[in-house]
Enzyme design. Structure first.
Site, PDB file in Angstrom:
ATOM      1  N   CYS A  99      90.252  10.713  -4.339  1.00 31.03           N
ATOM      2  CA  CYS A  99      90.858   9.634  -3.556  1.00 31.03           C
ATOM      3  C   CYS A  99      89.776   8.698  -3.016  1.00 31.03           C
ATOM      4  O   CYS A  99      89.896   7.472  -3.098  1.00 31.03           O
ATOM      5  CB  CYS A  99      91.711  10.202  -2.433  1.00 31.03           C
ATOM      6  N   LEU A 156      90.652  23.153  -0.833  1.00 23.31           N
ATOM      7  CA  LEU A 156      90.029  24.078  -1.772  1.00 23.31           C
ATOM      8  C   LEU A 156      88.971  23.392  -2.619  1.00 23.31           C
ATOM      9  O   LEU A 156      87.978  24.010  -3.014  1.00 23.31           O
ATOM     10  CB  LEU A 156      91.114  24.680  -2.682  1.00 23.31           C
ATOM     11  N   PRO A 203      96.428  22.117   0.679  1.00 22.49           N
ATOM     12  CA  PRO A 203      95.598  23.253   0.252  1.00 22.49           C
ATOM     13  C   PRO A 203      94.661  22.916  -0.899  1.00 22.49           C
ATOM     14  O   PRO A 203      93.501  23.337  -0.898  1.00 22.49           O
ATOM     15  CB  PRO A 203      96.638  24.306  -0.164  1.00 22.49           C
ATOM     16  N   ALA A 204      95.140  22.158  -1.891  1.00 23.31           N
ATOM     17  CA  ALA A 204      94.288  21.835  -3.042  1.00 23.31           C
ATOM     18  C   ALA A 204      93.121  20.955  -2.623  1.00 23.31           C
ATOM     19  O   ALA A 204      91.988  21.151  -3.082  1.00 23.31           O
ATOM     20  CB  ALA A 204      95.112  21.150  -4.131  1.00 23.31           C
ATOM     21  N   GLY A 257     103.220  20.316  -6.351  1.00 19.74           N
ATOM     22  CA  GLY A 257     102.971  20.151  -4.923  1.00 19.74           C
ATOM     23  C   GLY A 257     103.210  18.714  -4.488  1.00 19.74           C
ATOM     24  O   GLY A 257     103.925  17.949  -5.152  1.00 19.74           O
TER      25      GLY A 257
END
Length: 297
Positions: free
Chosen positions: A133, A172, A168-169, A19
């Protein structure tokens, strides 16, 4: 258990997850003289990341974790850029194969690692977790507060990122993001209570990542803190050029506040996606430490 190899130069690495994070990571590795990406591995051979990798001449596979069962002997280190849930499956397989792992998900399987703080002290670990992050942005500051102040009653981190940079990750893994960031903050600062907040800002034009650390301490000592920050911030900037102090440190009613902004270098992702850039830069910094250690052997 396998070999946990450290190869001759350059270190032979693979990326699991194709991704945005995995693809940006690939472009950064292409610039490294210490690392060589020998496999870009995911689930869809037609993903935009796979298309980009093939255009660069990087070997690709859509076999996911099964690829490493078949080719593990060729690889020194895997960057896992999938999800926390997936990493729980991948980690024991890679360990059994004897392949070192740098985990860019908030799975908390391996030792939490902040390069500006830990650097070469964790090189004997088989799995390094790059926290989150927000954790990468705030932990050098939290560590400096913990090293220079007395008892920290409460430490809070608020990170604001552009909504468009949260794929998306990221969405999620929000629960895992909170838990993992809070755990790292507690470990590094020694704070009795920690809280992590992530704000997805939909503003246009997109904002840069902004992270603020608040710490309630007994008898704040700004001089000691500023001295240590003058060391740890340049250490962070050495691998994250877009990491800049925006405010502080300041003290108000016994509460220390420090704010940083992070702007990416714009490899595969937009420059405003400093939140993704910082964790990739941190992961590469640690992989290069492994490579340097191999060269010294």
């Amino acid at each position: 258990m396998g070999r946990f190899p450290l190869a001759a130069k350059p270190l032979q690495v693979a990326i699991l997850g194709t991704g945005n994070i995995g693809t940006d990571l690939l472009l950064k590795i292409q610039r490294s003289q210490l690392l060589k990406c020998v496999a870009f591995v995911g689930r869809s051979s037609q993903s935009s990341g796979m298309v980009k990798a093939r255009s660069l001449g990087v070997p690709c596979s859509d076999l996911s974790i099964e690829y490493f069962r078949q080719n593990g002997e060729k690889i020194d280190l895997v960057f896992d850029a999938t999800s926390a849930k997936d990493h729980l499956v991948h980690a024991p397989i890679l360990r059994e194969l004897g392949i070192r792992v740098i985990d860019l998900t908030p799975a908390k399987v391996g030792k939490m690692c902040i390069p500006a703080v830990h650097r070469s002290s964790l090189l004997n670990e088989w799995n390094l977790n790059m926290v989150t992050c927000g954790g990468q942005a705030s932990s050098p500051l939290a560590w400096a507060i913990g090293q220079t102040q007395g008892s920290i009653e409460y430490l809070e981190v608020v990170s604001s990122i552009a909504s468009k940079s949260a794929g998306p990750a990221t969405r999620l893994n929000l629960d895992e993001y909170i838990h993992t960031t809070e755990k790292a903050l507690a470990e590094l600062s020694g704070a009795k209570n920690t809280k992590a907040i992530l704000v997805l800002n939909p503003a246009e034009p997109c904002i840069d990542m902004q992270t603020t650390v608040f710490a309630k301490v007994d008898s704040p000592d700004l001089l000691k803190l500023q001295k240590l920050l003058s060391e740890v911030i340049p250490r962070t900037q050495a691998y994250v050029p877009g990491y800049q102090v925006a405010l502080g440190p300041i003290v108000d009613n016994g509460r220390i506040s420090i704010m940083v902004r992070v702007r990416g270098v714009g490899d595969y992702l937009p420059e405003y996606a400093g939140n993704l850039d910082i964790i990739n830069c941190a992961a590469i910094a640690m992989a290069e430490e492994y490579a340097k250690a191999a060269h010294e052997q």
